[in-house]
Design an enzyme around this catalytic site. Structure first.
Site, PDB file in Angstrom:
ATOM      1  N   MET A  24      38.032 125.605  -3.228  1.00  0.00           N
ATOM      2  CA  MET A  24      39.018 125.983  -3.669  1.00  0.00           C
ATOM      3  C   MET A  24      39.197 124.065  -4.235  1.00  0.00           C
ATOM      4  SD  MET A  24      41.409 126.448   0.224  1.00  0.00           S
ATOM      5  CE  MET A  24      40.273 125.952   1.287  1.00  0.00           C
ATOM      6  N   LYS A  52      47.447 135.578  -0.385  1.00  0.00           N
ATOM      7  CA  LYS A  52      47.171 134.283  -0.394  1.00  0.00           C
ATOM      8  C   LYS A  52      45.945 133.843  -1.488  1.00  0.00           C
ATOM      9  CE  LYS A  52      47.596 132.081   3.744  1.00  0.00           C
ATOM     10  NZ  LYS A  52      46.588 132.288   4.773  1.00  0.00           N
ATOM     11  N   ASP A  79      42.735 139.788   2.973  1.00  0.00           N
ATOM     12  CA  ASP A  79      43.156 138.954   1.712  1.00  0.00           C
ATOM     13  C   ASP A  79      42.542 138.869   0.998  1.00  0.00           C
ATOM     14  OD1 ASP A  79      43.209 135.697   3.789  1.00  0.00           O
ATOM     15  OD2 ASP A  79      41.109 136.858   2.795  1.00  0.00           O
ATOM     16  N   ALA A 133      31.492 130.784   1.961  1.00  0.00           N
ATOM     17  CA  ALA A 133      30.971 130.295   0.712  1.00  0.00           C
ATOM     18  C   ALA A 133      30.027 129.755   0.004  1.00  0.00           C
ATOM     19  CB  ALA A 133      32.043 129.983  -0.133  1.00  0.00           C
ATOM     20  N   GLY A 154      34.245 134.782   3.716  1.00  0.00           N
ATOM     21  CA  GLY A 154      33.289 134.563   4.207  1.00  0.00           C
ATOM     22  C   GLY A 154      33.538 134.387   5.809  1.00  0.00           C
ATOM     23  N   ILE A 209      -5.307 154.100  20.623  1.00  0.00           N
ATOM     24  CA  ILE A 209      -4.123 155.163  19.937  1.00  0.00           C
ATOM     25  C   ILE A 209      -4.102 155.916  21.534  1.00  0.00           C
ATOM     26  CG2 ILE A 209      -3.674 157.946  19.028  1.00  0.00           C
ATOM     27  CD1 ILE A 209      -5.146 156.590  16.877  1.00  0.00           C
TER      28      ILE A 209
HETATM   29  N1  SAH Z   1      36.927 131.175   4.987  1.00  0.00           N
HETATM   30  C1  SAH Z   1      35.527 131.140   3.375  1.00  0.00           C
HETATM   31  C2  SAH Z   1      37.164 130.181   2.910  1.00  0.00           C
HETATM   32  C3  SAH Z   1      38.199 130.291   1.994  1.00  0.00           C
HETATM   33  S1  SAH Z   1      39.213 129.021   1.055  1.00  0.00           S
HETATM   34  C4  SAH Z   1      34.788 131.209   3.313  1.00  0.00           C
HETATM   35  O1  SAH Z   1      34.108 131.314   4.383  1.00  0.00           O
HETATM   36  O2  SAH Z   1      33.783 131.178   3.080  1.00  0.00           O
HETATM   37  C5  SAH Z   1      38.906 130.279  -0.219  1.00  0.00           C
HETATM   38  C6  SAH Z   1      37.507 129.417  -1.006  1.00  0.00           C
HETATM   39  O3  SAH Z   1      36.357 129.362  -0.667  1.00  0.00           O
HETATM   40  C7  SAH Z   1      37.691 129.990  -2.400  1.00  0.00           C
HETATM   41  O4  SAH Z   1      38.656 129.013  -3.455  1.00  0.00           O
HETATM   42  C8  SAH Z   1      36.410 129.447  -2.883  1.00  0.00           C
HETATM   43  O5  SAH Z   1      36.662 127.526  -3.275  1.00  0.00           O
HETATM   44  C9  SAH Z   1      35.656 129.467  -1.810  1.00  0.00           C
HETATM   45  N2  SAH Z   1      34.557 131.019  -2.045  1.00  0.00           N
HETATM   46  C10 SAH Z   1      35.094 132.034  -1.277  1.00  0.00           C
HETATM   47  N3  SAH Z   1      34.471 133.287  -2.022  1.00  0.00           N
HETATM   48  C11 SAH Z   1      33.482 132.728  -3.344  1.00  0.00           C
HETATM   49  C12 SAH Z   1      32.839 133.153  -3.809  1.00  0.00           C
HETATM   50  N4  SAH Z   1      32.120 133.966  -4.164  1.00  0.00           N
HETATM   51  N5  SAH Z   1      32.822 132.600  -4.402  1.00  0.00           N
HETATM   52  C13 SAH Z   1      32.787 131.381  -5.173  1.00  0.00           C
HETATM   53  N6  SAH Z   1      33.711 130.100  -4.109  1.00  0.00           N
HETATM   54  C14 SAH Z   1      33.976 131.660  -2.942  1.00  0.00           C
END
Ligand code: SAH
Length: 463
Positions: free
Chosen positions: A384, A271, A249, A333, A303, A23
């Site tokens: 998507m 979008k 978005d 995602a 994401g 200490i």
């Molecule tokens: N830039 C984002 C993707 C954008 S495209 C990323 O990196 O995650 C959008 C797609 O991302 C959606 O159609 C879906 O397929 C996916 N997505 C984003 N967030 C999501 C979530 N919380 N749960 C499930 N799919 C998700």
């Protein structure tokens, strides 16, 4: 206020530490960092103290403490495990009006040690005055996480430029605004990113600009993560709290938007499928125009901005128009949904690679390399892909994937509305069609999906 907070300059000042155990070593280390001239009195000296002596010259007196030993010291610390000695040290120091601390005995102390965050020359100190040391430490941990490690270097840069800024901007209120912009803007970000040379150049340029009364904004292209607000990065949060404008978005949840600076302007640029509020070119130009008007613009995307996020196009426009920007990655995602659904994207027994593709339909068709996607021992993640789900399953089977290949659809991954529907290439489309599925959804294909049953740890409200 029971204790008066001050920062004492101990450079070259005589300080005494009684005791030389672990200490004591911690206190000696702190004093050494402050450049004190340290004397240690102890009958037995432990290794950690000897280690400090290698880097910092300590005077070590191997002896028992006697009251006169405190004579001539500015500050005394007693860190022995002997209560009698500790009391004796405290009494001797107090009689001679010398500041004294007895470790872990607040009643004997005339000063106490706070919990500190050291980003020298920035130092944050927290104390509970002995009432709840753990609480003080928790608060310190919070500060550790919000004060970037390079804050000290930022302070050094500010110190270096202080005279020049003072000479150039005579009006104190204006000077304060200038510094606020520097310390929260692009210059600070350059320092945090380790690019100090460019930071200096920018600071110099900003100073010159100030004289010419030009004010340029900048853009932060930030990945907001897949949904849960606490999956944001620290950097994202810091920049969001400085924003003048937030351009976002539909994937960005209200909870995340709430974390942006209260009085920032929020601009929705949409979008959703078939419903683009603003065309991409217009978004690109909007960002540029806002920055040119001197605003700090946060461009917030779901994401990660560089994964199916068209982030590349947005910064290309900024680059062409000479606007300062930076990109902050986010949890994509695939990563977020996989973690929260208990479906590892790679696994030694299942998948040695992972492919991210977009299932977005163009003219009612999906153009993908199906032969590559149908290969075994890999995971395919489709962004998507909800509308094209049936086409995707059929195409994979047609190109050689087993009919019973596991596949999962993750709805609103990482949020409390998360839902995971699993099946096979043959069964999933009808399973999904039978339920009311809400966007966004992500598709994960491969035998890793079988692990969901075992590793499913996260319970959203909808599951
Ligand atoms: N830039 C984002 C993707 C954008 S495209 C990323 O990196 O995650 C959008 C797609 O991302 C959606 O159609 C879906 O397929 C996916 N997505 C984003 N967030 C999501 C979530 N919380 N749960 C499930 N799919 C998700």
């Amino acid at each position: 206020m029971e204790y008066f907070p001050i920062f004492v300059k101990l450079q070259g000042q005589a300080c005494l530490v009684v005791g030389a155990g672990e200490i004591a070593a911690r206190k000696i280390d702190l004093l050494a960092r402050a450049g004190a001239d340290i004397t240690v009195i102890a009958k037995e000296v432990k290794v950690p103290v000897l280690k400090i002596q290698h880097q910092h010259r300590l005077s070590i007196l191997h002896k028992a403490f006697v009251p006169d030993d405190v004579q001539g010291f500015k500050l005394v610390i007693s860190a022995t495990d002997n209560d009698e000695t500790n009391c004796l040290v405290a009494d001797s120091a107090k009689q001679r009006d010398i500041l004294v601390n007895v470790v872990d005995s607040p009643a004997l102390c005339s000063f106490i040690f706070p919990a500190i965050v050291d980003r020298s020359p920035i130092i944050a100190a927290v104390t509970s005055g002995g009432a709840a040391p753990v609480l003080a430490r928790l608060l310190r941990a919070k500060l550790e996480s919000i004060i970037p490690p390079s804050y000290g270097r930022l302070a050094q840069l500010a110190e270096k430029f202080r005279p020049a800024v003072k000479n150039t901007i005579a009006e104190p209120a204006q000077r304060r605004i200038f510094w606020e912009n520097i310390l929260q803007g692009a210059v600070a970000e350059l320092v945090f990113a380790g690019n100090e040379q460019q930071a200096e150049q920018q600071l110099q340029a900003k100073l010159a600009q100030h004289q010419a009364n030009v004010n340029n904004g900048e853009v932060y292209l930030i990945g907001a993560g897949p949904g849960a607000p606490d999956l944001l990065t620290f950097r994202a949060l810091r920049l969001m709290q400085q924003a003048d404008v937030v351009v976002y978005d539909h994937l960005v949840s209200p909870e995340i938007l709430d974390l942006a600076r209260r009085d920032s302007e929020k601009i929705y640029v949409g979008k959703q499928r078939q419903n683009h509020t603003l065309a991409q070119e217009n978004i690109n130009q909007l960002l540029a125009d806002l920055a040119k008007a001197g605003k700090r613009v946060v461009r917030l995307k779901g994401g990660d901005p560089f994964i199916f996020g068209r982030g590349g196009e947005e910064i290309e426009t900024l680059m062409q128009q000479g606007i300062a920007f930076q990109v902050v990655p986010g949890i994509t995602a695939a990563s977020g949904c996989a973690s929260y659904a208990g479906i590892p994207l790679t696994h030694r027994d299942h998948a040695q690679s992972c492919i991210f593709v977009t299932g977005h339909l163009k003219n009612d068709d999906i153009n993908l390399n199906w032969t590559q996607l149908a290969a075994p021992n890999q995971t395919v993640v489709v962004y998507m892909g909800l509308v094209g789900l049936e086409k995707i399953c059929q195409a994979l089977i047609a190109h050689g994937s087993p009919k019973d290949l596991p596949i999962a659809l993750v709805q609103q991954g990482t949020t409390t509305h998360q839902r995971v529907i699993t099946g096979t290439l043959t069964t999933l489309p009808s399973l999904v069609a039978a339920q009311e599925v809400k966007a966004p959804t992500l598709i994960i294909i491969g035998t890793v999906v079988t692990l969901h049953e075992k590793l499913n740890w996260f319970q959203g409200e909808a599951s």
